[in-house]
Design an enzyme around this catalytic site. Structure first.
Site, PDB file in Angstrom:
ATOM      1  N   CYS A 140       0.834  -1.205   0.000  1.00 10.97           N
ATOM      2  CA  CYS A 140       0.000   0.000   0.000  1.00 10.97           C
ATOM      3  C   CYS A 140       0.871   1.257   0.000  1.00 10.97           C
ATOM      4  CB  CYS A 140      -0.919  -0.060   1.230  1.00 10.97           C
ATOM      5  SG  CYS A 140      -1.489   1.500   1.879  1.00 10.97           S
ATOM      6  N   CYS A 150       0.342   3.861   2.768  1.00 14.09           N
ATOM      7  CA  CYS A 150       0.836   3.334   4.050  1.00 14.09           C
ATOM      8  C   CYS A 150       2.322   3.629   4.202  1.00 14.09           C
ATOM      9  CB  CYS A 150       0.624   1.822   4.147  1.00 14.09           C
ATOM     10  SG  CYS A 150      -1.107   1.335   4.089  1.00 14.09           S
TER      11      CYS A 150
END
Ligand SMILES: [Zn+2]
Length: 154
Positions: free
Chosen positions: A77, A80
């Site tokens: 991600c 993230c």
């Protein structure tokens, strides 16, 4: 260290060690004095989030006396990864009054399912096993700190 003296400070806080996951009773007044773990001798706070798997999650979330801010993330991600250093900065700021933890939802699907994580990153704030608030999307360190303080019980 055993202390039998009584003082007027609020009662001890149960702090779960981020290294060996043992519970430590720390007098409230000593939280900020860099306490170390009675079992493994490592610092109970080192300004870094603790990575939690299903084995130790409950110990920190439900048994520990500190509020726990969890970053649900995954290695694939992008947002993230952008937030990770911001989350570390927030840890340095919020410790020792809040424990910051990270859950890799890819290697810990059980936890992701248990908390019905639908998008990542998701931040969730827990106290005494109860979820107080949650927020999806990447945030800056300043926003993480502000959001957390806003949702902490008085
Ligand atoms: Zn320890």
């Amino acid at each position: 260290m055993i202390s039998s003296t009584t003082d007027n400070a609020p009662g001890p806080v149960l702090v779960v060690c981020p290294h060996c996951h043992s519970p430590n009773r720390v007098p409230n007044a000593r939280l900020a004095e860099a306490p170390s773990c009675g079992r493994c001798q490592k610092p109970l706070f080192d300004g870094k989030p603790v990575s939690l798997g299903v084995d130790h999650f409950t110990a920190h979330i439900s048994r520990g006396g500190l509020p726990v801010l969890v970053d649900f993330w995954a290695p694939w991600c992008g947002p993230c990864k952008v937030m990770a250093p911001q989350f570390e900065l927030a840890a340095a700021e919020l410790e020792p009054h809040v424990r910051l933890a990270k859950v890799d939802t890819q290697s810990e699907p059980t936890l992701a399912q248990r908390y019905a994580i639908r998008s990542i990153p998701t931040l969730a704030l827990f106290k005494g096993g109860r979820e107080l608030a949650r927020q999806a999307g990447a945030m800056s360190a300043a926003d993480i700190v502000r959001w957390t303080r806003q949702h902490l019980p008085a």
